[in-house]
Design a protein around this motif. Structure first.
Motif, mmCIF file in Angstrom:
data_model
loop_
_atom_site.group_PDB
_atom_site.id
_atom_site.type_symbol
_atom_site.label_atom_id
_atom_site.label_comp_id
_atom_site.label_asym_id
_atom_site.label_seq_id
_atom_site.Cartn_x
_atom_site.Cartn_y
_atom_site.Cartn_z
ATOM 1 N N UNK A 53 0.702 6.353 2.966
ATOM 2 C CA UNK A 53 0.965 4.969 2.583
ATOM 3 C C UNK A 53 2.039 4.348 3.473
ATOM 4 N N UNK A 54 2.858 5.180 4.097
ATOM 5 C CA UNK A 54 3.958 4.722 4.946
ATOM 6 C C UNK A 54 3.435 4.283 6.321
ATOM 7 N N UNK A 55 3.870 3.138 6.807
ATOM 8 C CA UNK A 55 3.477 2.668 8.125
ATOM 9 C C UNK A 55 4.431 3.237 9.171
ATOM 10 N N UNK A 56 3.966 3.438 10.409
ATOM 11 C CA UNK A 56 4.824 4.019 11.436
ATOM 12 C C UNK A 56 5.940 3.066 11.854
ATOM 13 N N UNK A 72 -5.409 3.476 12.234
ATOM 14 C CA UNK A 72 -4.457 2.639 11.505
ATOM 15 C C UNK A 72 -4.669 1.156 11.828
ATOM 16 N N UNK A 73 -4.941 0.849 13.084
ATOM 17 C CA UNK A 73 -5.148 -0.546 13.480
ATOM 18 C C UNK A 73 -6.416 -1.133 12.849
ATOM 19 N N UNK A 74 -7.471 -0.340 12.748
ATOM 20 C CA UNK A 74 -8.712 -0.855 12.163
ATOM 21 C C UNK A 74 -8.603 -1.024 10.658
ATOM 22 N N UNK A 75 -7.648 -0.333 10.019
ATOM 23 C CA UNK A 75 -7.474 -0.483 8.577
ATOM 24 C C UNK A 75 -6.798 -1.805 8.213
ATOM 25 N N UNK A 76 -6.187 -2.470 9.188
ATOM 26 C CA UNK A 76 -5.584 -3.779 8.951
ATOM 27 C C UNK A 76 -4.087 -3.727 8.755
ATOM 28 N N UNK A 77 -3.345 -4.053 9.795
ATOM 29 C CA UNK A 77 -1.884 -4.085 9.753
ATOM 30 C C UNK A 77 -1.441 -5.508 10.060
ATOM 31 N N UNK A 78 -0.532 -6.018 9.247
ATOM 32 C CA UNK A 78 0.044 -7.341 9.474
ATOM 33 C C UNK A 78 1.516 -7.197 9.819
ATOM 34 N N UNK A 79 2.073 -8.193 10.498
ATOM 35 C CA UNK A 79 3.479 -8.168 10.906
ATOM 36 C C UNK A 79 4.147 -9.467 10.475
ATOM 37 N N UNK A 80 5.292 -9.326 9.814
ATOM 38 C CA UNK A 80 6.159 -10.470 9.541
ATOM 39 C C UNK A 80 7.374 -10.314 10.432
ATOM 40 N N UNK A 134 8.800 -6.606 9.831
ATOM 41 C CA UNK A 134 8.293 -6.044 8.584
ATOM 42 C C UNK A 134 6.783 -5.850 8.683
ATOM 43 N N UNK A 135 6.329 -4.615 8.946
ATOM 44 C CA UNK A 135 4.883 -4.367 8.952
ATOM 45 C C UNK A 135 4.369 -4.208 7.524
ATOM 46 N N UNK A 136 3.124 -4.570 7.289
ATOM 47 C CA UNK A 136 2.517 -4.414 5.970
ATOM 48 C C UNK A 136 1.020 -4.215 6.129
ATOM 49 N N UNK A 137 0.425 -3.660 5.114
ATOM 50 C CA UNK A 137 -1.034 -3.472 5.119
ATOM 51 C C UNK A 137 -1.690 -4.759 4.638
ATOM 52 N N UNK A 138 -2.665 -5.232 5.399
ATOM 53 C CA UNK A 138 -3.392 -6.430 4.990
ATOM 54 C C UNK A 138 -4.286 -6.130 3.793
ATOM 55 N N UNK A 139 -4.777 -4.897 3.711
ATOM 56 C CA UNK A 139 -5.610 -4.451 2.594
ATOM 57 C C UNK A 139 -4.958 -3.192 2.033
ATOM 58 N N UNK A 140 -4.289 -3.274 0.883
ATOM 59 C CA UNK A 140 -3.659 -2.087 0.309
ATOM 60 C C UNK A 140 -4.656 -0.938 0.138
#
Length: 88
Positions: free
Chosen positions: A3-6, A22-30, A73-79
Motif C-alpha cells: 500500500x506504501x508508495x515509493x 506501479x505506474x499502470x495502477x495509477x499514481x497521482x502527484x500533488x 505528495x504522491x497518492x493512488x488514483x484508484x485505491x
C-alpha cells in the motif's frame, strides 16, 4: 503490491526508479497542494519533482524537463480496495 508508495519514481524506462506495474495502477502527484499531470519523476524525501516544459524536446527527442522544489505528495488514483473490486 504494498500500500506504501515509493519515495522516488520515474516514468522513464531507462531510469533505475522506473516501475511499470506501479505506474499502470495509477499514481497521482500533488505538488505544493496542487495536482500535477505532467510529472516525469518525483522524490518525496528530497522534496522535488521533474516536469516537462511544454512540447519542447531535447536533441535526442526526449521531453525537456525542469526540476521544481517543494512539498511532494504522491497518492493512488484508484485505491487498492477499488482496484480489487474492478478486477473481480
Amino acid at each position: 503490491m504494498p500500500d506504501q508508495l515509493p519515495d522516488r519514481l520515474s516514468n522513464d524506462p531507462r531510469s533505475a526508479f522506473y516501475d511499470e506495474a506501479l505506474l499502470t495502477s495509477g499514481i497521482g502527484i500533488r505538488f505544493k497542494g496542487v495536482e500535477k499531470h505532467n510529472v516525469e519523476e518525483y522524490c518525496v524525501s528530497e522534496g522535488w519533482i521533474r516536469v516537462s516544459v511544454g512540447k519542447t524536446m531535447d536533441r535526442k527527442g526526449r521531453p525537456l524537463t525542469v526540476k521544481l522544489q517543494g512539498e511532494v505528495e504522491p497518492y493512488r488514483e484508484h485505491p487498492l480496495a477499488e482496484a480489487a473490486e474492478d478486477e473481480a
